[in-house]
Design a protein around this motif. Structure first.
Motif, PDB file in Angstrom:
ATOM      1  N   ASN A 164      50.742  38.106  35.409  1.00  0.00           N
ATOM      2  CA  ASN A 164      49.988  38.840  34.397  1.00  0.00           C
ATOM      3  C   ASN A 164      49.073  39.827  35.109  1.00  0.00           C
ATOM      4  O   ASN A 164      49.059  39.910  36.348  1.00  0.00           O
ATOM      5  CB  ASN A 164      49.182  37.896  33.489  1.00  0.00           C
ATOM      6  N   GLU A 165      48.280  40.581  34.351  1.00  0.00           N
ATOM      7  CA  GLU A 165      47.436  41.614  34.946  1.00  0.00           C
ATOM      8  C   GLU A 165      46.402  41.026  35.884  1.00  0.00           C
ATOM      9  O   GLU A 165      46.093  41.585  36.934  1.00  0.00           O
ATOM     10  CB  GLU A 165      46.756  42.419  33.839  1.00  0.00           C
ATOM     11  N   GLN A 166      45.857  39.859  35.525  1.00  0.00           N
ATOM     12  CA  GLN A 166      44.879  39.218  36.390  1.00  0.00           C
ATOM     13  C   GLN A 166      45.507  38.848  37.738  1.00  0.00           C
ATOM     14  O   GLN A 166      44.910  39.048  38.797  1.00  0.00           O
ATOM     15  CB  GLN A 166      44.328  37.955  35.727  1.00  0.00           C
ATOM     16  N   ALA A 167      46.727  38.315  37.684  1.00  0.00           N
ATOM     17  CA  ALA A 167      47.424  37.969  38.922  1.00  0.00           C
ATOM     18  C   ALA A 167      47.692  39.212  39.756  1.00  0.00           C
ATOM     19  O   ALA A 167      47.578  39.187  40.989  1.00  0.00           O
ATOM     20  CB  ALA A 167      48.730  37.263  38.609  1.00  0.00           C
ATOM     21  N   SER A 168      48.030  40.318  39.084  1.00  0.00           N
ATOM     22  CA  SER A 168      48.304  41.556  39.806  1.00  0.00           C
ATOM     23  C   SER A 168      47.091  41.996  40.609  1.00  0.00           C
ATOM     24  O   SER A 168      47.200  42.377  41.782  1.00  0.00           O
ATOM     25  CB  SER A 168      48.709  42.647  38.819  1.00  0.00           C
ATOM     26  N   LEU A 173      52.662  26.985  36.622  1.00  0.00           N
ATOM     27  CA  LEU A 173      51.771  27.657  37.575  1.00  0.00           C
ATOM     28  C   LEU A 173      50.438  28.004  36.927  1.00  0.00           C
ATOM     29  O   LEU A 173      49.388  27.912  37.574  1.00  0.00           O
ATOM     30  CB  LEU A 173      52.446  28.929  38.105  1.00  0.00           C
ATOM     31  N   ARG A 174      50.451  28.395  35.662  1.00  0.00           N
ATOM     32  CA  ARG A 174      49.198  28.719  34.981  1.00  0.00           C
ATOM     33  C   ARG A 174      48.336  27.476  34.789  1.00  0.00           C
ATOM     34  O   ARG A 174      47.103  27.555  34.775  1.00  0.00           O
ATOM     35  CB  ARG A 174      49.482  29.377  33.633  1.00  0.00           C
ATOM     36  N   ASP A 175      48.994  26.318  34.669  1.00  0.00           N
ATOM     37  CA  ASP A 175      48.248  25.064  34.478  1.00  0.00           C
ATOM     38  C   ASP A 175      47.792  24.457  35.796  1.00  0.00           C
ATOM     39  O   ASP A 175      47.013  23.496  35.809  1.00  0.00           O
ATOM     40  CB  ASP A 175      49.129  24.046  33.737  1.00  0.00           C
ATOM     41  N   ALA A 176      48.314  25.018  36.919  1.00  0.00           N
ATOM     42  CA  ALA A 176      48.001  24.416  38.234  1.00  0.00           C
ATOM     43  C   ALA A 176      46.537  24.643  38.609  1.00  0.00           C
ATOM     44  O   ALA A 176      45.945  25.648  38.265  1.00  0.00           O
ATOM     45  CB  ALA A 176      48.910  25.027  39.293  1.00  0.00           C
TER      46      ALA A 176
END
Length: 553
Positions: free
Chosen positions: A261-265, A550-553
């Motif tokens: 997502n944009e935050q990950a980018s 991965l988002r829940d990790a």
């Protein structure tokens, strides 16, 4: 032994043999008869006869992969010559040695409207390192020697094209003794290595630099897995399996971007990107780097000055292995950005493992093959989905290959044929989708046929890659114009090629079919029939499930 009475054809071949030529590929024809006679006069040459000129040129390309030495491919005139084009383009972008010699009519007869005539002079100029027209009346041996040596030297960095005019009669022989040329070994590509570019040095020497290295497909030379592993603790690394199979780095950009997502980018944006080898396979990953708008340096001796992301800051002209070693030495031993990459890689492996199931789909078939293909020294993957699935898994083969220069489906099997013929002592496997197999099955119309090559065809009902892309399905024309399966099964092509045929269409038949195929003593075909729509849905669902974990990790 007698040779052709055409001095130009004889002298070119004679000089290339002196330079180190060992293999040639010819296709049947009349205009090229003098070249065939010249080749046949050298008992030391391994000469392959290929029915289809398009396949013939790819066979020659495959011969150059491991040896780093060109094979000569010879065609008659007209559209036969034009058919060398796809392999020449592929060799150009992969920078694989190749010499194409196309026979032509004399220049004064080319506008007479004669059969099998085309505009062949300069035909491949845009995709060759050098091209030359040799007229029929050119009989000066010193000039011919210089042409041949120049072609040999230029071919060390990619394909060259010689268009040779030959007039009738074409089948005449001569027993005139011509002095054997002294051995003239090929000149290695030696250039002064550069120091690390100043702008890159400035970034590398920062406190905790954020460097991303992308290793793409590398056609020639050994795997760079060792050099890549030295970098893992010092920067972010993605290493294509066609360049560094067996390394500990992440190999699939598709997997790496699961849950993106944009935050990950913003979180993963580096200060600079360094590329080695061919460009990234994944369009989404390439678009991400374009959006980052970060400086890009390319490392290596590549003749193709790639500007992959529109932000090229420069080239680092140095041997790839040496450059990666110097980069590792220049980066700090502990790097926070690299440690986050390693944590991400571990999380990806865990999410990947937890998201898997045993459905009978392409993804699981490729995973099974990666675990069970333990005896293949070389595995060639056709382009499209096969090359992409290959990125998800670790394979036991020493060399993984794919024609990632132009990345078309033409010639994938033929390239494997050439590699197998050049290396008859090692087992070679070609893995293809059904569309790529049907497109290039002519690659097995060769004499001799390699006894060390086996083929696996994943038949999912057509061009399954179009189910991965946005657009074809939404158009409402997916099955009619894009996916377009052309054969219910591959039995017919196997029979036409006299190949032993085995089939698997579920886990119950997979083990038996695979073992029968593996135990066959010669070339054979294993067809694995999978559901196309379910396979395309599965890869999307698998990535979505990984992203959620991965988002829940």
């Amino acid at each position: 032994m007698s040779t052709t009475d055409h001095i130009s054809a004889d002298r070119l071949i004679r000089t290339w043999v002196a330079c180190g030529l060992t293999h040639a590929v010819v296709s049947p024809g009349s205009r090229n008869a003098p070249l065939v006679l010249a080749l046949a006069s050298h008992p030391s040459l391994e000469i392959v006869v290929a029915l289809d000129e398009r396949s013939a040129a790819h066979v020659a390309l495959g011969m150059g992969l491991q040896s780093g030495r060109p094979a000569v491919v010879v065609s008659t005139s007209g559209t036969a010559a034009v058919n060398h084009g796809p392999a020449i383009a592929e060799a150009f972008y992969q920078e694989v040695p190749l010499i194409s010699v196309t026979a032509d009519r004399p220049s004064e007869k080319r506008d007479w409207g004669l059969g099998q005539s085309a505009m062949q002079n300069g035909l491949f100029e845009a995709h060759t390192r050098w091209s030359c027209e040799v007229p029929e009346h050119q009989n000066d041996v010193n000039t011919l020697d210089e042409i041949a040596r120049t072609a040999w030297r230029k071919s060390q960095r990619g394909p060259v094209h010689i268009n040779l005019s030959l007039d009738e009669p074409l089948y005449g022989k001569s027993k005139i003794e011509v002095p054997v040329l002294a051995s003239a070994p090929s000149v290695p590509h030696v250039t002064q290595a550069e120091q690390m570019p100043e702008g890159l040095q400035d970034i590398v020497c920062q406190h905790d630099p954020r460097i991303l290295v992308h290793l793409g497909s590398v056609a020639l030379g050994p795997s760079l897995a060792k050099e890549i592993d030295q970098l893992i603790d010092r920067c972010g690394v993605i290493a294509d399996v066609f360049g560094a199979n067996g390394s500990g780095a992440e190999s699939s950009t598709m997997r790496w971007m699961c849950g993106w997502n944009e935050q990950a980018s913003n979180q993963w944006m580096p200060d600079a990107v360094i590329t080695v080898g061919l460009p990234p396979m994944d369009k989404r990953f390439r678009s991400l780097i374009v959006d980052w708008n970060i400086p890009h340096w390319h490392l290596g001796w590549d003749e193709n000055e790639w500007n992959m992301f529109g932000t090229k800051a420069g080239e680092w002209r140095i041997d790839a292995a040496t450059g990666l070693q110097e980069l590792a030495a220049a980066l700090p031993a502990f790097n926070g950005y690299a440690q986050r990459w390693e944590v991400r890689r571990i999380q990806l492996e865990a999410a990947d493992s937890r998201s898997r199931n045993q459905d009978w789909v392409d993804f699981n078939v490729y995973r099974w093959l990666a675990e069970h293909l333990t005896k293949a020294d070389r595995i060639h993957f056709a382009n499209s989905t096969s090359a992409r699935y290959a990125q998800w898994f670790q394979w036991n083969a020493t060399n993984l290959r794919a024609n990632r220069g132009v990345a078309g489906i033409d010639g994938c099997l033929s390239t494997a044929v050439g590699d197998a013929l050049m290396n008859p002592e090692v087992p070679v496997v070609a893995i293809s989708g059904d569309a790529a197999w049907l497109y290039d099955a002519n690659g097995l119309h060769v004499h001799p046929r390699p006894e060390n090559l086996k083929i696996i065809v994943i038949n999912n009902g057509g061009g399954n890659i179009f189910r991965w892309l946005k657009g074809p399905e939404e158009s409402g024309l997916l099955e009619r114009f894009f996916e377009t399966g052309f054969a219910e099964n591959m039995r017919g092509t196997a029979e036409q090629l006299a190949l032993p045929y085995f089939v698997a269409n579920g886990w119950d038949s997979m083990e038996e079919g695979f073992q029968s195929w593996a135990n066959n003593s010669g070339p054979c075909l294993l067809e694995i029939q999978t559901p196309g729509e379910a396979s395309a849905n599965h890869i999307g669902d698998h990535c979505a499930a990984m992203g959620a974990l991965l988002r829940d990790a």
